[in-house]
Write an enzyme that holds these catalytic residues in place. Structure first.
Site, short mmCIF file in Angstrom:
data_model
loop_
_atom_site.label_atom_id
_atom_site.label_comp_id
_atom_site.label_asym_id
_atom_site.label_seq_id
_atom_site.Cartn_x
_atom_site.Cartn_y
_atom_site.Cartn_z
N TYR A 1 41.67 37.84 33.83
CA TYR A 1 41.35 37.05 35.02
C TYR A 1 42.43 37.23 36.07
CZ TYR A 1 40.40 32.69 37.68
OH TYR A 1 40.13 31.77 38.66
N LYS B 1 37.59 39.32 35.43
CA LYS B 1 37.14 38.34 36.41
C LYS B 1 37.91 38.57 37.70
CE LYS B 1 36.83 33.39 37.48
NZ LYS B 1 37.14 32.01 37.04
#
Length: 306
Positions: free
Chosen positions: A136, A164
């Protein structure tokens, strides 16, 4: 390793609290079931939207367990990142033991590691925990960007299955998608307003804040784009645009928790140091939500006439 398809819509869930700051597990379970019934492709508890930074490790795992127990047939992706590799490893192992299907791992924040530090951190977790893992990247919160070369290197690890993207840099996101097309690797939008652009260059879905409020519309937008119907996807994207912007007028999850309260999905209580949405933004948020409800009614009337 658990098989999971990182395509579609994965709401970044809120953690509901009682007024005294304790976790409201009844509302949490109800919310998980509401989102599953709306057709989402997975759930992401205890990420940034779930105020993970204010939860103890035990609370963190209790939330993951409650969401797993509440749903029937959607994967649960537990946020288990930290700025301390040892702590992230402990949270990841405990999340795996609790039954999580995959892990969302925010990049180490505050420390501002160099790119080799990111590689070492994520490789340590991926070597030790046999679950699909999502890297992420959100530089606005962490203070450091995961560069494309680093993301591509991490994509070669068999347990690192997705990324992400919340950098706001479409050139960077597109490059990562381009360079990992031959890998079993998904790129998910982490910024609601950029979900459609990310899908247009080969992204596979989103980990979404706004999907807590409009899960059906978000699923319709992403589903349309993935099936190649970009005309419909664009129409829904613009319909949801005011909500996307309203969700970030103050620090996430302040606006989404207020929207949850207005819609009757849960309380708006937050743990300090976060505060309730300011009055200057509250009326606008109500207007945005009311407009979406009116559009829902108009869509129903149009369907009935057909």
């Amino acid at each position: 390793m658990t098989a999971i398809d990182f395509r579609g819509v994965f709401p970044a869930m809120c953690t509901p609290f009682h007024q005294d700051g304790s976790i409201d597990f009844e509302t949490l379970r109800d919310d998980a079931q509401r989102l599953e019934s709306a057709g989402v492709d997975g759930l992401v508890p205890v990420g940034s939207t779930g105020e993970s930074a204010t939860l103890s490790h035990d609370e963190h795992i209790e939330v993951v367990e409650a969401v797993i127990d509440a749903v029937d047939d959607v994967p649960v992706i537990a946020g288990s990142g930290s700025n301390n590799t040892k702590e992230a490893l402990e949270l990841s192992q405990r999340s795996a033991e609790a039954g999580a299907d995959a892990l969302l791992l925010i990049s180490p924040y505050y420390n501002k590691p160099e790119q080799q530090g990111f590689v070492d951190h994520y490789t340590t977790l991926a070597d030790a925990v046999d679950l699909p893992q999502i890297v992420y990247n959100v530089p606005s919160r962490t203070g450091q960007n995961i560069e494309p070369d680093t993301a591509v290197e991490l994509a070669s690890h068999p347990n690192i299955r997705a990324y992400k993207a919340a950098s706001g840099d479409m050139n960077q996101i597109s490059e990562i998608i381009e360079r990992t097309r031959d890998e079993d690797f998904a790129v998910l939008s982490g910024d609601d307003g950029m979900t459609l652009p990310v899908l247009s260059v080969g992204g596979t879905g989103c980990i979404s804040v706004s999907a807590n409020i409009e899960p059906e519309r978000t699923c319709a937008m992403v589903g349309a784009a993935l099936s190649g119907d970009f005309e419909r996807a664009r129409a829904i994207h613009h319909e949801l645009g005011p909500l996307f912007r309203a969700m970030f007028v103050e620090t996430n999850p302040i606006p989404v928790k207020e929207a949850m309260r207005i819609r009757g999905y849960g309380p708006a209580y937050l743990r300090s140091p976060l505060t309730r949405l300011s009055d200057e933004h509250l009326d606008h948020l109500r207007d945005v939500l009311a407009t979406l409800e009116t559009e829902d009614l108009e869509d129903e009337y149009a369907e009935a006439e057909r």
